[in-house]
Motif scaffolding. Structure first.
Motif, PDB file in Angstrom:
ATOM      1  N   GLN A 120       0.740  -1.093  -0.044  1.00  0.00           N
ATOM      2  CA  GLN A 120      -0.058  -0.054  -0.087  1.00  0.00           C
ATOM      3  C   GLN A 120       0.873   1.111   0.167  1.00  0.00           C
ATOM      4  O   GLN A 120       0.453   2.221   0.803  1.00  0.00           O
ATOM      5  CB  GLN A 120      -0.993  -0.004   1.249  1.00  0.00           C
ATOM      6  CG  GLN A 120      -2.128  -1.272   0.992  1.00  0.00           C
ATOM      7  CD  GLN A 120      -3.195  -1.008   2.130  1.00  0.00           C
ATOM      8  OE1 GLN A 120      -2.970  -0.304   3.140  1.00  0.00           O
ATOM      9  NE2 GLN A 120      -4.284  -1.437   1.648  1.00  0.00           N
ATOM     10  N   ARG A 123      -0.722   4.289  -1.347  1.00  0.00           N
ATOM     11  CA  ARG A 123      -2.150   4.846  -0.812  1.00  0.00           C
ATOM     12  C   ARG A 123      -2.112   6.494  -0.566  1.00  0.00           C
ATOM     13  O   ARG A 123      -1.395   6.826   0.121  1.00  0.00           O
ATOM     14  CB  ARG A 123      -2.395   3.920   0.453  1.00  0.00           C
ATOM     15  CG  ARG A 123      -3.867   4.103   1.078  1.00  0.00           C
ATOM     16  CD  ARG A 123      -5.032   3.690   0.182  1.00  0.00           C
ATOM     17  NE  ARG A 123      -4.814   2.619  -0.880  1.00  0.00           N
ATOM     18  CZ  ARG A 123      -5.320   1.360  -0.700  1.00  0.00           C
ATOM     19  NH1 ARG A 123      -6.000   1.042   0.248  1.00  0.00           N
ATOM     20  NH2 ARG A 123      -5.145   0.587  -1.555  1.00  0.00           N
ATOM     21  N   SER A 138      -6.457  -1.124  -6.133  1.00  0.00           N
ATOM     22  CA  SER A 138      -7.592  -1.399  -4.809  1.00  0.00           C
ATOM     23  C   SER A 138      -8.405  -2.581  -5.142  1.00  0.00           C
ATOM     24  O   SER A 138      -9.048  -3.105  -3.833  1.00  0.00           O
ATOM     25  CB  SER A 138      -8.125   0.150  -4.350  1.00  0.00           C
ATOM     26  OG  SER A 138      -9.217   0.265  -5.494  1.00  0.00           O
ATOM     27  N   ASP A 141      -7.656  -5.128  -2.453  1.00  0.00           N
ATOM     28  CA  ASP A 141      -7.610  -4.800  -1.099  1.00  0.00           C
ATOM     29  C   ASP A 141      -8.345  -5.992  -0.333  1.00  0.00           C
ATOM     30  O   ASP A 141      -7.575  -6.514   0.719  1.00  0.00           O
ATOM     31  CB  ASP A 141      -8.500  -3.589  -0.891  1.00  0.00           C
ATOM     32  CG  ASP A 141      -7.653  -2.353  -0.976  1.00  0.00           C
ATOM     33  OD1 ASP A 141      -6.604  -2.370  -1.501  1.00  0.00           O
ATOM     34  OD2 ASP A 141      -8.242  -1.259  -1.052  1.00  0.00           O
ATOM     35  N   ARG A 144      -5.815  -8.760  -0.013  1.00  0.00           N
ATOM     36  CA  ARG A 144      -4.633  -8.789   0.571  1.00  0.00           C
ATOM     37  C   ARG A 144      -4.820  -8.735   2.139  1.00  0.00           C
ATOM     38  O   ARG A 144      -3.828  -9.323   2.487  1.00  0.00           O
ATOM     39  CB  ARG A 144      -4.336  -6.917   0.429  1.00  0.00           C
ATOM     40  CG  ARG A 144      -3.201  -6.552   1.395  1.00  0.00           C
ATOM     41  CD  ARG A 144      -3.074  -5.026   1.203  1.00  0.00           C
ATOM     42  NE  ARG A 144      -2.021  -4.518   2.085  1.00  0.00           N
ATOM     43  CZ  ARG A 144      -2.041  -4.191   3.286  1.00  0.00           C
ATOM     44  NH1 ARG A 144      -3.045  -4.428   3.940  1.00  0.00           N
ATOM     45  NH2 ARG A 144      -1.227  -3.915   3.882  1.00  0.00           N
TER      46      ARG A 144
END
Length: 217
Positions: A120, A123, A138, A141, A144
């Motif tokens: 990330q 981010r 994303s 996500d 992850r």
């Protein structure tokens, strides 16, 4: 004043000349057939990474595979909100118009997109400074979370798991497209996952039952 010559462009043009003298001229019959249209049997969704060219990896002739490349070889879920849906448009064309028999998602080792999704590190960045990439990755996500819980957010073991997870996410998202789900159910279309390891040049295929990646025979 004439524009300064570009060494990069010169290399590309030299490559084009080699193509004209060998790849094109020696396959004139094939190129003549392709003037009437294309009939690829498989669509390959792969990463934009310069090290993983599907045509080179699978050693195919022109017209054999329909290819879409993007950061981390991702397929977004089906949606009809206003916007520009490049992957969805290509998928629609391949499945509905070209009527490909298979869709192969190919992830790869040392994927920068998957590494960024894991860490990330982008981010909150603004567009032009990684923001567009961060918004795109994303999509990983949720996947992850499990990778980080099991392997942490850094190190090669975690990165490999993230790269594999990316392929699984894309395959899951493919099934959110109504016409894809319908054709898979009828047997007209098969979805497959694969992973190309840059470090040793070995292609791995995803076992549809275990979801694990195994070296291609």
């Amino acid at each position: 004043m004439s524009e300064a010559k570009s060494p990069v462009l010169e290399d590309l043009v030299e490559g084009y000349r080699r193509f004209r003298s060998s790849g094109w001229s020696q396959n004139r019959d094939r190129w003549a057939q392709l003037k009437d249209g294309q009939e690829p049997q498989v669509m390959v969704i792969s990463c934009s990474d310069s090290r993983v060219d599907p045509s080179q990896i699978f050693d195919v002739d022109p017209g054999e595979i329909f290819v879409v490349r993007n950061v981390a070889a991702l397929v977004p879920p089906y949606e009809t909100t206003p916007g520009h849906h490049g992957v969805s448009a290509a998928l629609e064309f391949a499945v509905q118009v070209l009527k490909v028999k298979e869709v192969l998602v190919m992830g790869h080792g040392m994927c920068g997109g998957c590494k960024a999704a894991l860490s990330q590190s982008l981010r909150g960045n603004a567009p032009g400074a990684g923001g567009f990439v961060d918004d795109w990755i994303s999509l990983l996500d949720e996947a992850r979370e499990k990778v980080v819980a099991d392997h942490g957010d850094s190190g090669r073991a975690a990165e490999i798991e993230m790269e594999h997870a990316g392929v699984r996410v894309s395959l899951e998202n493919l099934m959110t497209f109504p016409w894809v789900k319908e054709k898979v159910a009828s047997g007209e279309l098969t979805l497959r996952g694969s992973f190309f390891a840059i470090s040793d040049g070995i292609l791995h295929l995803m076992n549809p039952e275990t979801k694990e990646f195994e070296p291609a025979a």
